[in-house]
Design an enzyme around this catalytic site. Sequence first.
Site, mmCIF file in Angstrom:
data_model
loop_
_atom_site.group_PDB
_atom_site.id
_atom_site.type_symbol
_atom_site.label_atom_id
_atom_site.label_comp_id
_atom_site.label_asym_id
_atom_site.label_seq_id
_atom_site.Cartn_x
_atom_site.Cartn_y
_atom_site.Cartn_z
ATOM 1 N N HIS A 1 0.870 -1.179 0.000
ATOM 2 C CA HIS A 1 0.000 0.000 0.000
ATOM 3 C C HIS A 1 0.905 1.225 0.000
ATOM 4 O O HIS A 1 1.964 1.231 0.641
ATOM 5 C CB HIS A 1 -0.847 0.073 1.283
ATOM 6 C CG HIS A 1 -2.107 -0.741 1.270
ATOM 7 N ND1 HIS A 1 -2.544 -1.447 2.370
ATOM 8 C CD2 HIS A 1 -3.054 -0.920 0.315
ATOM 9 C CE1 HIS A 1 -3.695 -2.046 2.085
ATOM 10 N NE2 HIS A 1 -4.025 -1.740 0.839
ATOM 11 N N CYS B 1 -2.158 2.854 9.058
ATOM 12 C CA CYS B 1 -3.175 1.889 8.619
ATOM 13 C C CYS B 1 -4.382 1.878 9.561
ATOM 14 O O CYS B 1 -5.497 1.605 9.143
ATOM 15 C CB CYS B 1 -2.611 0.473 8.585
ATOM 16 S SG CYS B 1 -1.230 0.232 7.493
#
Length: 273
Positions: free
Chosen positions: A167, A261
Site C-alpha cells: 500500500h 493503517c
Amino acid sequence: MTMDATRQRFLMCRPTYFAVDYAINPWMDPTAPVDADLAVRQWERLRQVYLDLGHTVEEIAPVPGLPDMVFAANGGTVIDGKAMAVQFRDPQRADEAPAYRAWFEAAGFEMYDPKHVNEGEGDVLLAGGHLLAGTGFRTAHASHAQLQEVFGYPVITMQLVDPRFYHLDTALSVLDERTVAYLPEAFSPGSQAVLRRLFPDAVHATMADAEVLGLNAVSDGRHVVLPEQATGLAAKLRDRGYETIGVDLSELRRAGGGPKCCTLRLRQGKANR
Ligand code: ARG
C-alpha cells in the site's frame, strides 16, 4: 521555521477481533500465534496519543470475522466532505467495505462508490495539492481516474514495486503541505523521478526504517506519530523540526499494518468538523 499542528478528526476501529487467519501480504503468517489482547492495548495507546495531541477520534464498531477491519485507512477516502467507499482486492476483506460505507453515510458524508479495486487511504494520500495514488498491488490504476473525477484534485499515479510495501502508506508518509518522507526503492524509476520533481526536499527513509513500517506514520504538520522501532527516520524528522512520538504496534505489524493503517483521516463532514 514554525510548524503548526492542525487538529484532525480520525476514524479508528478497535481490534477486538484481530487475528492473522489468512495471508494477503508478505507480513502475514497465519501459523504464528497472535495476541489479540496485546493488539488492543497497543491500539488503545495509539488512540490516547491522538487524544493527548488534541485530535478527535471517532470509532466504528468492529465486526466479528473481519480481523483486518482495524485498518481503518482502508475503509475509504474522505476529502472535503466527500467519502469514496472502497472495493477490496481480496475476498477476505470484502465485507469491510459496506460496514465503512454505512458509517460514512450515517456521519453525513456525500457518498461515492468505487468502480474498480480501491483500498482507500491506504493507497490515496493528499499531499501538496495532489492526490498521490498507489497501484501495483492493490488499488487498480483504473480507479485513479475516478478519484480525480470525484475529488477534483490532480491525481499522480505512484507505481509500487516491492510486495512488502503493497500500500502507498507503507512506502510514503505525508508530513505536511509541502513535505513527504518515502522509501525510494519501493517505487518504479519513473515514480521516483516524479517524487523528486514534486518533493525536492523530501525525507528519504532507509530500508531499515521501512522494514519496521516506519513510513506508516501520521503527521498533523508538527507531531509525527510513528512506530518506535523506526529510530533512524525519527532522528531525521527531528532534524527537520518535527516532534516525533513513537508507538509500539508490533502485534498489528504481524498483519502488515502500523499507525497510519489504523487511522483514517476524516476531512470535513456536514458538521464541518
Ligand atoms: N492485512 C491488511 C491487508 O493486507 C493490512 C492492511 C494495512 N493497511 C494499510 N493502510 N496499509 O490488507
